[in-house]
Design an enzyme around this catalytic site. Structure first.
Site, PDB file in Angstrom:
ATOM      1  N   CYS A   1     -10.831  22.729 -26.760  1.00  0.00           N
ATOM      2  CA  CYS A   1      -9.467  22.310 -27.141  1.00  0.00           C
ATOM      3  C   CYS A   1      -8.615  23.474 -27.640  1.00  0.00           C
ATOM      4  O   CYS A   1      -7.393  23.357 -27.719  1.00  0.00           O
ATOM      5  CB  CYS A   1      -9.525  21.217 -28.193  1.00  0.00           C
ATOM      6  SG  CYS A   1     -10.441  19.770 -27.669  1.00  0.00           S
TER       7      CYS A   1
ATOM      8  N   HIS B   1      -2.870  21.003 -32.347  1.00  0.00           N
ATOM      9  CA  HIS B   1      -3.695  20.299 -31.362  1.00  0.00           C
ATOM     10  C   HIS B   1      -3.718  18.820 -31.730  1.00  0.00           C
ATOM     11  O   HIS B   1      -3.975  18.449 -32.881  1.00  0.00           O
ATOM     12  CB  HIS B   1      -5.109  20.893 -31.375  1.00  0.00           C
ATOM     13  CG  HIS B   1      -6.084  20.092 -30.570  1.00  0.00           C
ATOM     14  ND1 HIS B   1      -5.801  19.645 -29.297  1.00  0.00           N
ATOM     15  CD2 HIS B   1      -7.339  19.639 -30.867  1.00  0.00           C
ATOM     16  CE1 HIS B   1      -6.834  18.963 -28.844  1.00  0.00           C
ATOM     17  NE2 HIS B   1      -7.773  18.941 -29.773  1.00  0.00           N
TER      18      HIS B   1
ATOM     19  N   ASN C   1      -6.398  12.621 -27.310  1.00  0.00           N
ATOM     20  CA  ASN C   1      -6.712  14.049 -27.320  1.00  0.00           C
ATOM     21  C   ASN C   1      -6.888  14.528 -25.877  1.00  0.00           C
ATOM     22  O   ASN C   1      -7.855  14.157 -25.219  1.00  0.00           O
ATOM     23  CB  ASN C   1      -8.003  14.249 -28.132  1.00  0.00           C
ATOM     24  CG  ASN C   1      -8.449  15.694 -28.211  1.00  0.00           C
ATOM     25  OD1 ASN C   1      -7.962  16.545 -27.468  1.00  0.00           O
ATOM     26  ND2 ASN C   1      -9.386  15.968 -29.094  1.00  0.00           N
TER      27      ASN C   1
HETATM   28  O1  UT7 Z   1     -10.574  18.318 -30.179  1.00  0.00           O
HETATM   29  C1  UT7 Z   1     -11.525  18.171 -31.183  1.00  0.00           C
HETATM   30  C2  UT7 Z   1     -12.235  16.910 -30.927  1.00  0.00           C
HETATM   31  N1  UT7 Z   1     -12.616  16.051 -31.959  1.00  0.00           N
HETATM   32  C3  UT7 Z   1     -11.977  15.681 -33.070  1.00  0.00           C
HETATM   33  O2  UT7 Z   1     -11.000  16.202 -33.490  1.00  0.00           O
HETATM   34  C4  UT7 Z   1     -12.563  14.534 -33.814  1.00  0.00           C
HETATM   35  C5  UT7 Z   1     -12.646  14.741 -35.299  1.00  0.00           C
HETATM   36  N2  UT7 Z   1     -13.133  13.549 -35.960  1.00  0.00           N
HETATM   37  C6  UT7 Z   1     -12.396  12.441 -36.079  1.00  0.00           C
HETATM   38  O3  UT7 Z   1     -11.269  12.370 -35.623  1.00  0.00           O
HETATM   39  C7  UT7 Z   1     -12.983  11.289 -36.851  1.00  0.00           C
HETATM   40  O4  UT7 Z   1     -14.164  11.705 -37.486  1.00  0.00           O
HETATM   41  C8  UT7 Z   1     -13.276  10.035 -35.972  1.00  0.00           C
HETATM   42  C9  UT7 Z   1     -11.978   9.399 -35.532  1.00  0.00           C
HETATM   43  C10 UT7 Z   1     -14.098  10.430 -34.771  1.00  0.00           C
HETATM   44  C11 UT7 Z   1     -14.048   9.007 -36.781  1.00  0.00           C
HETATM   45  O5  UT7 Z   1     -13.332   8.645 -37.942  1.00  0.00           O
HETATM   46  P1  UT7 Z   1     -14.071   8.611 -39.343  1.00  0.00           P
HETATM   47  O6  UT7 Z   1     -13.102   8.137 -40.329  1.00  0.00           O
HETATM   48  O7  UT7 Z   1     -14.670   9.972 -39.564  1.00  0.00           O
HETATM   49  O8  UT7 Z   1     -15.162   7.502 -39.117  1.00  0.00           O
HETATM   50  P2  UT7 Z   1     -16.759   7.616 -39.128  1.00  0.00           P
HETATM   51  O9  UT7 Z   1     -17.243   8.420 -37.979  1.00  0.00           O
HETATM   52  O10 UT7 Z   1     -17.178   8.032 -40.514  1.00  0.00           O
HETATM   53  O11 UT7 Z   1     -17.149   6.118 -38.910  1.00  0.00           O
HETATM   54  C12 UT7 Z   1     -16.777   5.098 -39.816  1.00  0.00           C
HETATM   55  C13 UT7 Z   1     -17.292   3.794 -39.255  1.00  0.00           C
HETATM   56  C14 UT7 Z   1     -18.755   3.850 -38.815  1.00  0.00           C
HETATM   57  O12 UT7 Z   1     -19.346   2.614 -39.133  1.00  0.00           O
HETATM   58  P3  UT7 Z   1     -20.291   2.461 -40.430  1.00  0.00           P
HETATM   59  O13 UT7 Z   1     -21.395   3.451 -40.205  1.00  0.00           O
HETATM   60  O14 UT7 Z   1     -19.417   2.817 -41.596  1.00  0.00           O
HETATM   61  O15 UT7 Z   1     -20.704   1.030 -40.376  1.00  0.00           O
HETATM   62  C15 UT7 Z   1     -18.662   3.990 -37.313  1.00  0.00           C
HETATM   63  O16 UT7 Z   1     -19.786   3.445 -36.648  1.00  0.00           O
HETATM   64  O17 UT7 Z   1     -16.539   3.439 -38.089  1.00  0.00           O
HETATM   65  C16 UT7 Z   1     -17.440   3.154 -37.006  1.00  0.00           C
HETATM   66  N3  UT7 Z   1     -16.800   3.504 -35.751  1.00  0.00           N
HETATM   67  C17 UT7 Z   1     -16.007   2.660 -35.100  1.00  0.00           C
HETATM   68  N4  UT7 Z   1     -15.621   1.400 -35.368  1.00  0.00           N
HETATM   69  C18 UT7 Z   1     -14.788   0.815 -34.496  1.00  0.00           C
HETATM   70  C19 UT7 Z   1     -16.853   4.674 -35.076  1.00  0.00           C
HETATM   71  N5  UT7 Z   1     -16.101   4.590 -33.965  1.00  0.00           N
HETATM   72  C20 UT7 Z   1     -15.565   3.345 -33.969  1.00  0.00           C
HETATM   73  C21 UT7 Z   1     -14.700   2.675 -33.093  1.00  0.00           C
HETATM   74  N6  UT7 Z   1     -14.324   1.420 -33.390  1.00  0.00           N
HETATM   75  N7  UT7 Z   1     -14.202   3.239 -31.972  1.00  0.00           N
END
Ligand code: UT7
Length: 330
Positions: free
Chosen positions: A114, A248, A278
Site C-alpha cells: 500500500c 492512504h 482500501n
Molecule cells: O493497507 C494496510 C492494510 N490494513 C489495514 O490498514 C488494517 C488495519 N487494521 C484495521 O483497520 C482494524 O484492525 C480492523 C478493521 C481490521 C479490525 O478492527 P478492530 O477494531 O481492530 O477489531 P478486531 O480485529 O479487534 O476485532 C473485534 C471483533 C472481533 O470479535 P471478538 O473477538 O471481539 O468477539 C472480531 O472477530 O470484531 C470481529 N470482527 C468482525 N465482526 C463483524 C472482525 N471482522 C469483523 C467483521 N464483521 N467483518
C-alpha cells in the site's frame, strides 16, 4: 538549478461494479453497522472478470496523459506500483506500456504494497532529478478482489479494486519538496500474501491475503504520525503550511487517529475510503484525483501524501502543487 519532479497530469479508474456492505452481509458473518463503525467503509468497487491491474492502469494513465497534454510516445519511463500484477512476469508496467503505445518508455514494477505509490513517486523523482528522464508515468493499480479469501470477514470487507496515475515532469520549480521512505521487515508476517515460490502455499493451497488487523492498526497510526512530521520538517515547512493531507485510505479510524494526534483540522484531511475501501497502491492517487475534482487543491498549495502497508513499509512526500486544476494544466 536542480531538477524537480512536478505533477502535470492525473487520472483514476474505478471498476463499475459496486459491492455494498449489505451484500457482504449475505456472504460472511458481518454487518453494515460493524463495517461502517470499525472502518468507515460503505462500499467498494470490484473489477470485472476481464479487468486486470494493467487494464485499470491504462484507463487511469490515459486520463493523466490527456491532462498533461502528452502523447504516450513522449514518456521516458513507466513505474507501476502493484502487488497484484496480471502476471508474475513480464512486469505489469510492460503490459501498460504496450497498451498505451508508449514505445520509448522503459518500464518496471515496484512492490511496496500500500506504500507503493509514494515509493514510486519518490523513485520517479530520483530518476528525473538525476537527469536523462523527463516524463515519467507513475501508476498505482491493485485488484485485491483476486487475492482475498471471501470467507474471511476480518479481511474481505476492507479492500476494493482501482487504479490511479500521475505524470511527473522535470521542472525547476514546484513539485516534490521532500520524501521519506521506510521499511520494517520484522513485521512481514503481520500482512502478507504467500508467493508462488512459498512452500506453505504449495502445502496448504492458501494464496490469500492474511493480516493481523489490530497490530497493523497500531503500526499505521504510529507510522503515519511519524512520517508526516518527518517529511514536513524535511521540506522546511510546518504542519500549518500543509493545505491538504492525503493519507492512504485503509480505515477512517486510522486517518482520524493520526490527524487527532497531529492536531490537524478535519477540513485539511481528505477521506474517500467510505466509497472505495482500501485500494492499496491506488488509494493515494485516486484520493488525489478526487481532491482535485472537488476543488480542494489550488495552485500554490502544499500537499502531504502519506502511505503505509505491507513490508511493513511507509512512504511520505510533500508536494508543492503548481498546476492549475481548473486549466487542467499550465
Ligand atoms: O493497507 C494496510 C492494510 N490494513 C489495514 O490498514 C488494517 C488495519 N487494521 C484495521 O483497520 C482494524 O484492525 C480492523 C478493521 C481490521 C479490525 O478492527 P478492530 O477494531 O481492530 O477489531 P478486531 O480485529 O479487534 O476485532 C473485534 C471483533 C472481533 O470479535 P471478538 O473477538 O471481539 O468477539 C472480531 O472477530 O470484531 C470481529 N470482527 C468482525 N465482526 C463483524 C472482525 N471482522 C469483523 C467483521 N464483521 N467483518
Amino acid at each position: 538549478m536542480a531538477l524537480r519532479a512536478r505533477i502535470t497530469g492525473w487520472g483514476k479508474y474505478l471498476p463499475q461494479r459496486i459491492l455494498t456492505n449489505r451484500e457482504l452481509e449475505k456472504w460472511v458473518d458481518t454487518s453494515d453497522a460493524w463495517i461502517r463503525s470499525r472502518t468507515g467503509i460503505r462500499e467498494r468497487r470490484i473489477a470485472a472478470d476481464d479487468e486486470t491491474a494493467s487494464t485499470m492502469a491504462v484507463e487511469a494513465s490515459r486520463q493523466a496523459l490527456e491532462v498533461a497534454h502528452l502523447n504516450p510516445k513522449e514518456l521516458d519511463l513507466i513505474i507501476a506500483a502493484t502487488v497484484t500484477p496480471d502476471k508474475v512476469f513480464p512486469a505489469c508496467a510492460s503490459l501498460i506500456q504496450h497498451q498505451l503505445g508508449a514505445s520509448k518508455a522503459a518500464a518496471f514494477d515496484l512492490n511496496a504494497a500500500c506504500s507503493g505509490f509514494v515509493y514510486a513517486l519518490a523513485t520517479a523523482n530520483q530518476f528525473i532529478g538525476a537527469g536523462g528522464f523527463e516524463k515519467v508515468l507513475v501508476v498505482g493499480t491493485d485488484v485485491y478482489s483476486r487475492i482475498l479469501d471471501w470467507r474471511d470477514r476480518s479481511t474481505c470487507v476492507l479492500f476494493g479494486d482501482g487504479a490511479g496515475a500521475v505524470i511527473m515532469e522535470a521542472s525547476t520549480q514546484g513539485g516534490s519538496l521532500s520524501f521519506v521512505l521506510g521499511s520494517d521487515g520484522s513485521g512481514a508476517d503481520l500482512l502478507y500474501v504467500p508467493g508462488l515460490c512459498d512452500s506453505t502455499l504449495v502445502a496448504n493451497d492458501h494464496h490469500y491475503l492474511t493480516m493481523n488487523g489490530p497490530e497493523v492498526f497500531k503500526f499505521a497510526i504510529h507510522t503515519m504520525v511519524g512520517a508526516t512530521k518527518q517529511v514536513v520538517e524535511t521540506a522546511h515547512l510546518t504542519l500549518d503550511d500543509i493545505d491538504l493531507f492525503i493519507y492512504h485510505q485503509a480505515n477512517s479510524r486510522i486517518i482520524q487517529a493520526a490527524a487527532k494526534s497531529l492536531s490537524l483540522p478535519p477540513h485539511k484531511v481528505f477521506i474517500n475510503v467510505d466509497r472505495y475501501g482500501n485500494t492499496s497502491a491506488a488509494s493515494i492517487p485516486i484520493a488525489l484525483c478526487e481532491a482535485i475534482e472537488e476543488g480542494r487543491i489550488q495552485k500554490g498549495d502544499h500537499l502531504a501524501l502519506v502511505g503505509f502497508g505491507g513490508g511493513l513499509s511507509w512512504g511520505a512526500m510533500v508536494v508543492e502543487w503548481d498546476s492549475d486544476p481548473l486549466e487542467k494544466n499550465v
